[in-house]
Scaffold this motif. Structure first.
Motif, PDB file in Angstrom:
ATOM      1  N   VAL A  96       4.603 -13.426  -6.317  1.00  0.00           N
ATOM      2  CA  VAL A  96       5.654 -12.330  -6.080  1.00  0.00           C
ATOM      3  C   VAL A  96       5.209 -11.375  -5.145  1.00  0.00           C
ATOM      4  CG1 VAL A  96       6.794 -10.474  -7.262  1.00  0.00           C
ATOM      5  CG2 VAL A  96       6.357 -12.465  -8.386  1.00  0.00           C
ATOM      6  N   VAL A  97       4.027 -11.183  -4.799  1.00  0.00           N
ATOM      7  CA  VAL A  97       3.610 -10.401  -3.625  1.00  0.00           C
ATOM      8  C   VAL A  97       4.016 -11.176  -2.223  1.00  0.00           C
ATOM      9  CG1 VAL A  97       1.600  -9.599  -2.297  1.00  0.00           C
ATOM     10  CG2 VAL A  97       1.684  -8.977  -4.845  1.00  0.00           C
ATOM     11  N   ARG A  98       3.986 -12.427  -2.305  1.00  0.00           N
ATOM     12  CA  ARG A  98       4.339 -13.085  -0.965  1.00  0.00           C
ATOM     13  C   ARG A  98       5.844 -13.077  -0.684  1.00  0.00           C
ATOM     14  NH1 ARG A  98      -0.026 -16.768  -2.264  1.00  0.00           N
ATOM     15  NH2 ARG A  98       1.469 -18.208  -3.383  1.00  0.00           N
ATOM     16  N   LEU A  99       6.638 -12.570  -1.763  1.00  0.00           N
ATOM     17  CA  LEU A  99       7.964 -12.372  -1.491  1.00  0.00           C
ATOM     18  C   LEU A  99       8.353 -10.955  -1.290  1.00  0.00           C
ATOM     19  CD1 LEU A  99       9.107 -14.494  -4.913  1.00  0.00           C
ATOM     20  CD2 LEU A  99       8.948 -15.258  -2.450  1.00  0.00           C
ATOM     21  N   ILE A 100       7.485 -10.253  -1.307  1.00  0.00           N
ATOM     22  CA  ILE A 100       7.780  -8.838  -0.706  1.00  0.00           C
ATOM     23  C   ILE A 100       8.378  -8.981   0.533  1.00  0.00           C
ATOM     24  CG2 ILE A 100       7.001  -6.465  -0.346  1.00  0.00           C
ATOM     25  CD1 ILE A 100       4.915  -6.898  -2.510  1.00  0.00           C
ATOM     26  N   PRO A 101       9.615  -8.477   0.952  1.00  0.00           N
ATOM     27  CA  PRO A 101      10.029  -8.441   2.286  1.00  0.00           C
ATOM     28  C   PRO A 101       9.426  -7.479   3.312  1.00  0.00           C
ATOM     29  CG  PRO A 101      11.700  -6.943   0.777  1.00  0.00           C
ATOM     30  CD  PRO A 101      10.425  -7.478  -0.156  1.00  0.00           C
ATOM     31  N   ILE A 102       9.299  -7.857   4.394  1.00  0.00           N
ATOM     32  CA  ILE A 102       8.707  -7.471   5.519  1.00  0.00           C
ATOM     33  C   ILE A 102       9.849  -6.981   6.451  1.00  0.00           C
ATOM     34  CG2 ILE A 102       6.971  -7.853   7.535  1.00  0.00           C
ATOM     35  CD1 ILE A 102       5.534  -9.902   5.928  1.00  0.00           C
ATOM     36  N   PRO A 103       9.611  -5.730   6.914  1.00  0.00           N
ATOM     37  CA  PRO A 103      10.557  -5.063   7.963  1.00  0.00           C
ATOM     38  C   PRO A 103      10.732  -6.179   9.087  1.00  0.00           C
ATOM     39  CG  PRO A 103       9.058  -3.428   6.953  1.00  0.00           C
ATOM     40  CD  PRO A 103       8.613  -4.630   6.547  1.00  0.00           C
ATOM     41  N   ALA A 104      11.759  -6.379   9.361  1.00  0.00           N
ATOM     42  CA  ALA A 104      12.200  -7.289  10.629  1.00  0.00           C
ATOM     43  C   ALA A 104      11.446  -7.013  11.687  1.00  0.00           C
ATOM     44  CB  ALA A 104      13.859  -7.157  10.889  1.00  0.00           C
TER      45      ALA A 104
ATOM     46  N   MET B 292       0.799  -1.299   0.070  1.00  0.00           N
ATOM     47  CA  MET B 292      -0.007  -0.077  -0.137  1.00  0.00           C
ATOM     48  C   MET B 292       0.882   1.128  -0.050  1.00  0.00           C
ATOM     49  SD  MET B 292      -3.427  -0.265  -0.040  1.00  0.00           S
ATOM     50  CE  MET B 292      -4.193   0.959   0.880  1.00  0.00           C
ATOM     51  N   LEU B 293       2.011   1.171   0.460  1.00  0.00           N
ATOM     52  CA  LEU B 293       2.919   2.553   0.775  1.00  0.00           C
ATOM     53  C   LEU B 293       4.071   2.271  -0.049  1.00  0.00           C
ATOM     54  CD1 LEU B 293       2.436   2.623   4.470  1.00  0.00           C
ATOM     55  CD2 LEU B 293       1.878   4.287   3.147  1.00  0.00           C
ATOM     56  N   GLY B 294       4.636   1.263  -0.370  1.00  0.00           N
ATOM     57  CA  GLY B 294       5.952   1.217  -1.117  1.00  0.00           C
ATOM     58  C   GLY B 294       7.187   1.740  -0.304  1.00  0.00           C
ATOM     59  N   ASP B 295       6.969   1.702   0.983  1.00  0.00           N
ATOM     60  CA  ASP B 295       7.920   2.356   1.767  1.00  0.00           C
ATOM     61  C   ASP B 295       7.865   1.483   2.940  1.00  0.00           C
ATOM     62  OD1 ASP B 295       9.522   3.800   3.572  1.00  0.00           O
ATOM     63  OD2 ASP B 295       9.184   5.734   2.671  1.00  0.00           O
ATOM     64  N   SER B 296       9.212   0.694   3.149  1.00  0.00           N
ATOM     65  CA  SER B 296       8.858  -0.141   4.551  1.00  0.00           C
ATOM     66  C   SER B 296       9.004   0.537   5.684  1.00  0.00           C
ATOM     67  CB  SER B 296      10.147  -1.105   4.482  1.00  0.00           C
ATOM     68  OG  SER B 296      11.229  -0.591   4.394  1.00  0.00           O
ATOM     69  N   ARG B 297       9.486   1.675   5.735  1.00  0.00           N
ATOM     70  CA  ARG B 297       9.643   2.395   7.017  1.00  0.00           C
ATOM     71  C   ARG B 297       8.163   2.906   7.270  1.00  0.00           C
ATOM     72  NH1 ARG B 297       9.901   7.696   8.104  1.00  0.00           N
ATOM     73  NH2 ARG B 297       9.891   8.017   5.984  1.00  0.00           N
ATOM     74  N   LYS B 298       7.530   3.483   6.354  1.00  0.00           N
ATOM     75  CA  LYS B 298       6.197   3.995   6.342  1.00  0.00           C
ATOM     76  C   LYS B 298       5.282   2.831   6.931  1.00  0.00           C
ATOM     77  CE  LYS B 298       5.993   8.399   3.736  1.00  0.00           C
ATOM     78  NZ  LYS B 298       5.645   8.696   2.326  1.00  0.00           N
ATOM     79  N   ALA B 299       5.573   1.741   6.338  1.00  0.00           N
ATOM     80  CA  ALA B 299       4.740   0.598   6.425  1.00  0.00           C
ATOM     81  C   ALA B 299       4.806   0.428   8.031  1.00  0.00           C
ATOM     82  CB  ALA B 299       5.026  -0.403   5.713  1.00  0.00           C
ATOM     83  N   GLN B 300       5.880   0.315   8.394  1.00  0.00           N
ATOM     84  CA  GLN B 300       6.373  -0.063   9.969  1.00  0.00           C
ATOM     85  C   GLN B 300       5.483   0.986  10.859  1.00  0.00           C
ATOM     86  OE1 GLN B 300       9.977  -1.890  10.198  1.00  0.00           O
ATOM     87  NE2 GLN B 300      10.127  -0.948  12.325  1.00  0.00           N
ATOM     88  N   GLU B 301       5.513   2.263  10.540  1.00  0.00           N
ATOM     89  CA  GLU B 301       5.129   3.260  11.436  1.00  0.00           C
ATOM     90  C   GLU B 301       3.660   2.983  11.557  1.00  0.00           C
ATOM     91  OE1 GLU B 301       8.302   6.888  10.380  1.00  0.00           O
ATOM     92  OE2 GLU B 301       6.069   6.961   9.995  1.00  0.00           O
ATOM     93  N   VAL B 302       2.915   2.969  10.161  1.00  0.00           N
ATOM     94  CA  VAL B 302       1.480   2.517  10.271  1.00  0.00           C
ATOM     95  C   VAL B 302       1.158   1.277  10.894  1.00  0.00           C
ATOM     96  CG1 VAL B 302      -0.273   1.917   8.688  1.00  0.00           C
ATOM     97  CG2 VAL B 302       1.067   3.809   8.120  1.00  0.00           C
ATOM     98  N   PHE B 303       1.985   0.122  10.805  1.00  0.00           N
ATOM     99  CA  PHE B 303       1.668  -0.976  11.470  1.00  0.00           C
ATOM    100  C   PHE B 303       1.630  -0.961  12.974  1.00  0.00           C
ATOM    101  CE2 PHE B 303       3.640  -5.114  12.958  1.00  0.00           C
ATOM    102  CZ  PHE B 303       2.669  -6.152  12.769  1.00  0.00           C
TER     103      PHE B 303
ATOM    104  N   PRO C   9      10.486  -8.271  -6.320  1.00  0.00           N
ATOM    105  CA  PRO C   9       8.963  -8.020  -5.419  1.00  0.00           C
ATOM    106  C   PRO C   9       9.175  -6.688  -4.849  1.00  0.00           C
ATOM    107  CG  PRO C   9      10.208 -10.286  -4.842  1.00  0.00           C
ATOM    108  CD  PRO C   9      11.099  -9.523  -5.870  1.00  0.00           C
ATOM    109  N   VAL C  10      10.258  -6.016  -4.793  1.00  0.00           N
ATOM    110  CA  VAL C  10      10.108  -4.685  -4.250  1.00  0.00           C
ATOM    111  C   VAL C  10       9.555  -3.836  -5.286  1.00  0.00           C
ATOM    112  CG1 VAL C  10      11.490  -2.552  -3.321  1.00  0.00           C
ATOM    113  CG2 VAL C  10      12.004  -5.008  -2.611  1.00  0.00           C
ATOM    114  N   GLN C  11       9.883  -4.042  -6.343  1.00  0.00           N
ATOM    115  CA  GLN C  11       9.469  -3.214  -7.577  1.00  0.00           C
ATOM    116  C   GLN C  11       7.785  -3.275  -7.789  1.00  0.00           C
ATOM    117  OE1 GLN C  11      12.126  -4.480 -10.858  1.00  0.00           O
ATOM    118  NE2 GLN C  11      12.980  -2.520 -11.055  1.00  0.00           N
ATOM    119  N   LEU C  12       7.429  -4.595  -7.607  1.00  0.00           N
ATOM    120  CA  LEU C  12       6.114  -4.840  -7.675  1.00  0.00           C
ATOM    121  C   LEU C  12       5.379  -4.029  -6.442  1.00  0.00           C
ATOM    122  CD1 LEU C  12       3.620  -6.285  -9.013  1.00  0.00           C
ATOM    123  CD2 LEU C  12       4.078  -8.190  -7.445  1.00  0.00           C
ATOM    124  N   ALA C  13       5.956  -3.976  -5.543  1.00  0.00           N
ATOM    125  CA  ALA C  13       5.317  -3.277  -4.405  1.00  0.00           C
ATOM    126  C   ALA C  13       5.228  -1.899  -4.450  1.00  0.00           C
ATOM    127  CB  ALA C  13       5.926  -3.683  -2.917  1.00  0.00           C
ATOM    128  N   ILE C  14       6.301  -1.453  -5.107  1.00  0.00           N
ATOM    129  CA  ILE C  14       6.350  -0.025  -5.365  1.00  0.00           C
ATOM    130  C   ILE C  14       5.120   0.317  -6.701  1.00  0.00           C
ATOM    131  CG2 ILE C  14       7.626   1.892  -6.487  1.00  0.00           C
ATOM    132  CD1 ILE C  14      10.199   0.549  -5.009  1.00  0.00           C
TER     133      ILE C  14
END
Lengths: 141, 229
Positions: B27-35, A1-12, A76-81
């Motif tokens: 591929v979505v399942r492979l998106i890394p999740i922050p530790a 949803m955000l394409g940014d792991s830092r923001k995603a973590q904050e939201v989470f 996968p990261v590109q797809l997320a973005i």
């Protein structure tokens, strides 16, 4: 949803914190998926002030037989973005659909969409993704 | 909707769409999740489940309360079962009459100074009660008084008070089968107990005789010729 792991973590964490506070006061909603709905709204809120996707016509291609092999090559990261760059509600529809955790009825409830809207958003998303894949991994011939 | 599904079900477009979706979902399942967030999805229990033990379960107030309740109910059932184990056709009436014996005072009876065995004639002549005979084992005891009364079921009961250990005798109609009207007989002497009183009961010619005493079986046993059953 955000394409940014830092923001995603904050939201989470913010969503979980609020859920914990609600639980401590015995105020957890009884409706199903409220936590996901809450997280979605926080994501939308977090990106409100970010750069918004340009309102340009994105290419759309019919799905091709080689799409699966093109997708395998995707980072996968590109797809997320790519998904996070889509305008909402298409972004919510694609994210919830490809998470593969919810059925159609649950997605409709979470994203507050009607069935024909969801169907249209997903169909359009597939065709746009195919166009992006074709540009990124051109097929010979 | 069903028609639409059945129309697209086998089409090449639908199959290619399904393959497309499956590949994207993979591929979505492979998106890394922050530790830090991934920790929340750890399969390891954050709070280890407490081990279940019998001891712990027995200390649970609910289990304890239920166990006590079940034990009390079981106790009542066993007690009822044991108290009715030696029941015989006239035992209910005999128990009631032991209650009467406990509450009877000498002034309530007509003074009679005679041998208990001789009162059969009195009961027959004065009250028309046939076969109200005191058994031979108790016939020689000197009486203090006697009376005839009706119980709550309008049965006529003869009560005799004797000097010997302040025993009381009761003569009352034997139980009858409600369908056939036949007397429900039982052999020999039977014992009943109620509130510290003991009765030895026997049946003869459709009439039951009970010797009642404040005490236990052993206080009556010497008077009964035949062995207790």
């Amino acid at each position: 949803m955000l394409g940014d792991s830092r923001k995603a973590q904050e939201v989470f964490h913010a969503t979980l914190r609020e859920a914990a506070q609600g639980a401590a006061h015995g105020e957890l909603p009884s409706e199903p998926f409220w936590l996901f709905r809450e997280a979605r709204w926080r994501c939308l809120e977090a990106t409100k002030n970010d750069l918004q996707p340009e309102a340009v016509e994105i290419d759309e291609h019919d799905l091709c037989a080689a799409a699966a092999s093109q997708i395998e090559q995707l980072d996968p990261v590109q797809l997320a973005i790519w998904i996070s760059a889509a305008p909402d509600p298409q972004r919510s529809a694609l994210a919830l659909f490809y998470l593969d955790e919810f059925d159609y009825r649950e997605i409709l409830d979470l994203a507050e969409l009607k069935l024909n809207e969801l169907s249209r958003l997903l169909a359009r998303g597939r065709r746009q993704l195919q166009a992006w894949l074709d540009a990124k991994f051109p097929q010979p011939g | 909707m069903r028609a639409a599904i059945s129309r697209v079900d086998g089409s090449a477009d639908f199959i290619s769409q399904q393959n497309f979706d499956r590949a994207v979902a993979h591929v979505v399942r492979l998106i890394p999740i922050p530790a830090e967030s991934a920790e929340w999805f750890s399969e390891k229990d954050l709070v280890p489940a407490s081990r279940w033990t019998w001891k712990k379960m027995m200390r649970n107030p609910a289990v304890l309360a239920i166990s006590i309740a079940v034990a009390v109910i079981a106790g009542v059932f066993v007690s009822n079962f044991l108290s009715h184990l030696n029941d015989f056709p006239a035992s209910a009436t005999a128990r009631k009459l032991l209650g009467t014996a406990a509450s009877t005072r000498p002034v309530m009876l007509d003074p009679v100074n005679a041998e208990a065995g001789t009162l059969s004639d009195l009961f027959f002549m004065k009250y028309g009660l046939e076969h109200y005979d005191v058994p031979a084992e108790f016939a020689d005891f000197g009486t203090i008084g006697c009376r005839v009364f009706e119980d709550d079921e309008s049965r006529r009961i003869a009560q005799i008070w004797v000097a010997e250990k302040r025993m009381q005798f009761f003569l009352f109609p034997a139980e009858r089968n409600s369908k056939t009207g036949a007397v429900m007989r039982f052999p020999d002497w039977r014992y009943v107990h109620q509130e510290g009183w003991t009765g030895a009961v026997t049946e003869h010619s459709g009439v039951c005789f009970m010797a009642a005493i404040r005490g236990r079986d052993k206080d009556l046993e010497p008077y009964i010729a035949r062995p207790k059953k």
